[in-house]
Design an enzyme around this catalytic site. Structure first.
Site, short mmCIF file in Angstrom:
data_model
loop_
_atom_site.label_atom_id
_atom_site.label_comp_id
_atom_site.label_asym_id
_atom_site.label_seq_id
_atom_site.Cartn_x
_atom_site.Cartn_y
_atom_site.Cartn_z
N HIS A 121 0.81 -1.21 0.00
CA HIS A 121 0.00 0.00 0.00
C HIS A 121 0.85 1.27 0.00
O HIS A 121 1.91 1.34 0.63
CB HIS A 121 -0.92 0.01 1.22
CG HIS A 121 -0.18 -0.05 2.53
ND1 HIS A 121 0.25 1.08 3.20
CD2 HIS A 121 0.24 -1.10 3.28
CE1 HIS A 121 0.86 0.73 4.31
NE2 HIS A 121 0.89 -0.59 4.39
N ASP A 122 0.37 2.23 -0.76
CA ASP A 122 0.95 3.58 -0.79
C ASP A 122 2.35 3.65 -1.38
O ASP A 122 3.04 4.68 -1.25
CB ASP A 122 0.96 4.20 0.61
CG ASP A 122 -0.42 4.24 1.24
OD1 ASP A 122 -1.30 4.92 0.68
OD2 ASP A 122 -0.64 3.56 2.26
N GLY A 139 5.05 -0.89 2.91
CA GLY A 139 4.23 0.25 2.57
C GLY A 139 5.03 1.54 2.42
O GLY A 139 6.08 1.72 3.03
#
Length: 263
Positions: A121-122, A139
């Site tokens: 994520h991200d 992340g």
């Protein structure tokens, strides 16, 4: 018109562009958008608010756009943007963003993701990135253009890896890696410049020599690191690779710069 195998399960809300090929047993969620000429070979799952750019190919048993593997994620409508002309091989996983990271995971164009690699994520990936087998990103990691992650390598959360850097097989990056750097070993250390990558990128030999001198000054001269960066900018600036290096070092970051092994 798209070519869709009768065993594929596609939500009516999905957007499938012309020229797409969707193979057997693929599953496509309601908020997915596939660009022109995207090919899903078979057994591919794409869900979430995921956009896949033109001509990207996705191979069997890949999972794209499933919820982030982050305990802080509360179901916010985050997104995953994948660019064009990417090759996503078997068992690759990519997750959308979170509220704590800007709500978007981004993958550039022309990248190669070998089997088992993971984009968390991200993360934000540039163009022409290569992630070898089972390379993994935590992340919020940033990979700039032309970064190579070797097999079984990894990057800790919030790490930045500068353009044309290479992370060797089974090495881990716990700190920011300078552009054109080479990381080796466990734990990973900065082991010099990615000279092969620089030559492949067509960088002039004189510029490579200047970059090598700048590298030596950064990591062996006296003074604070900030002072050494200023000296490199003043003494060697004006060349593309060195300006890129200085810009990277002066950018705001939450991680220290990965250092060479001490003698």
């Amino acid at each position: 018109m798209p070519e869709i195998h009768p065993t594929a399960v596609i939500d009516p809300g999905a957007k499938i562009a012309e020229g797409c090929s969707i193979g057997p047993y693929c599953v496509i969620g309601p908020h997915v958008s596939l660009g022109e000429g995207v090919r899903l070979h078979s057994h591919v799952v794409i869900d979430g608010r995921t956009t896949v750019g033109a001509r990207t190919q996705v191979y069997p048993f890949t999972s794209i756009g499933q919820p982030p593997q982050d305990l802080k994620y509360k179901g916010e409508p985050s997104e995953l943007h994948i660019g064009s002309d990417n090759m996503i091989r078997e068992h690759v996983t990519m997750n959308p963003g979170t509220e704590g990271g800007g709500m978007v995971t981004e993958v550039g164009n022309g990248c190669l993701f070998m089997p088992g690699s993971h984009v968390a994520h991200d993360c934000r990936l540039g163009n022409h990135v290569i992630m070898a087998n089972n390379a993994t990103l935590a992340g919020h990691v940033v990979l700039e253009d032309y970064v190579i992650m070797g097999g079984l390598s990894g990057a800790q959360q919030f790490v930045r890896i500068g353009r044309n850097a290479i992370i060797g097989a089974m090495a881990g990056a716990k700190s920011d890696v300078i552009p054109f750097g080479m990381v080796m070993g466990r734990p990973g250390i900065l082991a010099g410049l990615n000279l092969v990558g620089l030559k492949r990128a067509g960088v002039d030999g004189k510029e490579i020599q200047a970059l090598m001198k700048a590298y030596d000054h950064l990591f062996s001269a006296e003074g604070t690191f900030a002072e050494r960066v200023d000296t490199v900018a003043e003494r060697y600036g004006g060349k593309g690779t060195i300006d890129t290096l200085v810009g990277f070092l002066r950018a705001e970051t939450s991680r220290p710069i990965l250092q060479p092994e001490e003698d």
